[in-house]
Design a protein around this motif. Structure first.
Motif, PDB file in Angstrom:
ATOM      1  N   MET A 122     -29.410 -42.213  -1.828  1.00 14.07           N
ATOM      2  CA  MET A 122     -28.990 -40.847  -2.136  1.00 14.07           C
ATOM      3  C   MET A 122     -27.536 -40.611  -1.773  1.00 14.07           C
ATOM      4  N   ARG A 123     -27.119 -41.149  -0.628  1.00 16.96           N
ATOM      5  CA  ARG A 123     -25.740 -40.958  -0.210  1.00 16.96           C
ATOM      6  C   ARG A 123     -24.777 -41.582  -1.218  1.00 16.96           C
ATOM      7  N   GLU A 124     -25.152 -42.761  -1.748  1.00 14.84           N
ATOM      8  CA  GLU A 124     -24.300 -43.421  -2.731  1.00 14.84           C
ATOM      9  C   GLU A 124     -24.236 -42.605  -4.022  1.00 14.84           C
ATOM     10  N   HIS A 125     -25.384 -42.044  -4.434  1.00 11.58           N
ATOM     11  CA  HIS A 125     -25.397 -41.199  -5.624  1.00 11.58           C
ATOM     12  C   HIS A 125     -24.530 -39.963  -5.424  1.00 11.58           C
ATOM     13  N   ARG A 126     -24.598 -39.390  -4.223  1.00  9.17           N
ATOM     14  CA  ARG A 126     -23.774 -38.217  -3.914  1.00  9.17           C
ATOM     15  C   ARG A 126     -22.283 -38.568  -3.969  1.00  9.17           C
ATOM     16  N   ARG A 127     -21.939 -39.714  -3.435  1.00  7.99           N
ATOM     17  CA  ARG A 127     -20.539 -40.135  -3.446  1.00  7.99           C
ATOM     18  C   ARG A 127     -20.029 -40.331  -4.878  1.00  7.99           C
ATOM     19  N   LEU A 128     -20.856 -40.962  -5.714  1.00  9.61           N
ATOM     20  CA  LEU A 128     -20.475 -41.180  -7.106  1.00  9.61           C
ATOM     21  C   LEU A 128     -20.334 -39.862  -7.857  1.00  9.61           C
ATOM     22  N   LEU A 129     -21.231 -38.924  -7.610  1.00  9.16           N
ATOM     23  CA  LEU A 129     -21.167 -37.624  -8.267  1.00  9.16           C
ATOM     24  C   LEU A 129     -19.902 -36.872  -7.877  1.00  9.16           C
ATOM     25  N   ASP A 130     -19.577 -36.885  -6.587  1.00  2.00           N
ATOM     26  CA  ASP A 130     -18.362 -36.208  -6.128  1.00  2.00           C
ATOM     27  C   ASP A 130     -17.128 -36.810  -6.794  1.00  2.00           C
ATOM     28  N   GLY A 131     -17.123 -38.125  -6.963  1.00  2.00           N
ATOM     29  CA  GLY A 131     -15.994 -38.779  -7.621  1.00  2.00           C
ATOM     30  C   GLY A 131     -15.875 -38.383  -9.082  1.00  2.00           C
ATOM     31  N   GLN A 132     -17.030 -38.252  -9.755  1.00  2.00           N
ATOM     32  CA  GLN A 132     -17.009 -37.831 -11.156  1.00  2.00           C
ATOM     33  C   GLN A 132     -16.540 -36.390 -11.298  1.00  2.00           C
ATOM     34  N   HIS A 190     -25.211 -26.225  -5.947  1.00  2.00           N
ATOM     35  CA  HIS A 190     -25.748 -26.807  -4.714  1.00  2.00           C
ATOM     36  C   HIS A 190     -27.211 -26.376  -4.540  1.00  2.00           C
ATOM     37  N   GLY A 191     -28.101 -27.279  -4.684  1.00  2.00           N
ATOM     38  CA  GLY A 191     -29.495 -26.994  -4.407  1.00  2.00           C
ATOM     39  C   GLY A 191     -30.284 -26.498  -5.593  1.00  2.00           C
ATOM     40  N   VAL A 192     -31.601 -26.531  -5.441  1.00  2.00           N
ATOM     41  CA  VAL A 192     -32.520 -26.164  -6.528  1.00  2.00           C
ATOM     42  C   VAL A 192     -32.380 -24.695  -6.899  1.00  2.00           C
ATOM     43  N   GLU A 193     -32.214 -23.820  -5.925  1.00  2.00           N
ATOM     44  CA  GLU A 193     -32.128 -22.382  -6.201  1.00  2.00           C
ATOM     45  C   GLU A 193     -30.931 -22.063  -7.092  1.00  2.00           C
ATOM     46  N   GLU A 194     -29.798 -22.655  -6.813  1.00  2.00           N
ATOM     47  CA  GLU A 194     -28.612 -22.401  -7.634  1.00  2.00           C
ATOM     48  C   GLU A 194     -28.795 -22.924  -9.045  1.00  2.00           C
ATOM     49  N   VAL A 195     -29.439 -24.071  -9.168  1.00  2.00           N
ATOM     50  CA  VAL A 195     -29.679 -24.629 -10.500  1.00  2.00           C
ATOM     51  C   VAL A 195     -30.602 -23.731 -11.300  1.00  2.00           C
ATOM     52  N   GLU A 196     -31.698 -23.273 -10.682  1.00  2.00           N
ATOM     53  CA  GLU A 196     -32.666 -22.450 -11.398  1.00  2.00           C
ATOM     54  C   GLU A 196     -32.134 -21.071 -11.736  1.00  2.00           C
ATOM     55  N   SER A 197     -31.203 -20.555 -10.938  1.00  2.00           N
ATOM     56  CA  SER A 197     -30.673 -19.210 -11.204  1.00  2.00           C
ATOM     57  C   SER A 197     -29.448 -19.231 -12.112  1.00  2.00           C
ATOM     58  N   ALA A 198     -28.959 -20.415 -12.427  1.00  2.00           N
ATOM     59  CA  ALA A 198     -27.754 -20.511 -13.253  1.00  2.00           C
ATOM     60  C   ALA A 198     -28.066 -20.141 -14.701  1.00  2.00           C
ATOM     61  N   SER A 199     -27.087 -19.597 -15.388  1.00  2.00           N
ATOM     62  CA  SER A 199     -27.218 -19.278 -16.810  1.00  2.00           C
ATOM     63  C   SER A 199     -26.015 -19.837 -17.549  1.00  2.00           C
ATOM     64  N   VAL A 200     -26.169 -20.023 -18.840  1.00  2.00           N
ATOM     65  CA  VAL A 200     -25.105 -20.575 -19.668  1.00  2.00           C
ATOM     66  C   VAL A 200     -24.522 -19.461 -20.527  1.00  2.00           C
TER      67      VAL A 200
END
Length: 283
Positions: free
Chosen positions: A1-11, A27-37
């Protein structure tokens, strides 16, 4: 997970470097679920601007020729046109020429007060870097801009900087039938925003290498252009404007002793005035 996080931050950092105007990091499930496009029209999409337009090539501080050209096009001294036409500048207002502050004043009046349009050129972009205190070399005409601007008030310098900062690098106009960019733009980039798009708009299609004078080596993108939209651009001085595959360069090298050229749109007619003198050697 830490490696995935590092790669995501770089992208995410790479996305910011690609000049995306907004990068949202949830950041986190709550922010993802409350987000709108929300679909927002890109700033380069000005297809509702229908003109008629008068597109003007690289001015490079040739204010006297600019005033003469505007008069020939039918504009009054305060920038009004009896037929409601609007001016479109294709970038490189500054550098090399004898009257950079005056040119900026004319352009600002036509764009800010008369509904005109302007795109950023590579010389304008370099001047912005100087405004920002970046370490830029005073070559290729920037030295003329800096010398003339040093005689301006702090208030005027602030106005010039804000004006140049407000300019986009390309626009879609007239229902998408017209595309403007300083260095031209390949069809695959129309209406898009990224670092690659910005580079193409400012410098044209280049090899990534420079010649002995420090200029980027350019490729002839227009010879392969097959888009339905007309692309009108400047950047590369030419003796006479000529349509190539629905693309037209109207930089006719006024500052080098050529002429200052306008394209009337949608008529597709050319209006030019000769340079009053050679202000700069083309080298």
């Amino acid at each position: 997970m830490r490696e995935h996080r590092r790669l995501l931050d770089g992208q995410l950092d790479q996305l910011r470097k690609q000049r995306f105007r907004s990068v949202f990091h949830l950041h986190g499930v709550e922010e993802v679920e409350s987000a709108s496009v929300q679909i927002v029209r890109r700033e380069c999409d000005r297809r509702t601007d229908r003109g008629p337009f008068d597109l003007i090539g690289d001015v490079h501080g040739c204010a006297a020729e600019l005033r003469e050209l505007l008069e020939r096009l039918g504009y009054s001294a305060d920038g009004r046109h009896p037929d409601g036409r609007r001016v479109v500048f294709l970038g490189d207002l500054v550098d090399r020429g004898p009257a950079i502050p005056e040119t900026l004043e004319i352009a600002m009046n036509l764009v800010c007060a008369r509904g005109g349009i302007a795109v950023l050129g590579n010389h304008d972009a370099k001047l912005l870097r100087w405004f920002a205190g970046k370490n830029v070399k005073l070559v290729h005409g920037l030295e003329q801009s800096v010398e003339q601007l040093e005689g301006c008030s702090a208030a005027d310098l602030h106005r010039y900087r804000l004006f140049l900062e407000s300019l986009g690098v390309h626009y879609l106009l007239d229902g998408g039938r017209l595309v403007i960019a300083h260095g031209g733009l390949a069809q695959r980039f129309h209406g898009r925003t990224s670092g690659a798009v910005r580079a193409f708009c400012l410098f044209g299609d280049t090899t990534g290498e420079t010649d002995e004078d420090g200029y980027p080596i350019r490729l002839d993108w227009g010879s392969e252009y097959r888009g339905e939209a007309a692309v009108v651009y400047g950047h590369t001085p030419t003796l006479e404007p000529a349509w190539v595959n629905n693309a037209l360069c109207i930089d006719t090298g006024c500052v080098f002793g050529g002429s200052l050229t306008a394209l009337r749109w949608p008529e597709r007619t050319i209006v030019s005035v000769p340079a009053r003198e050679i202000y700069c050697d083309h080298g």
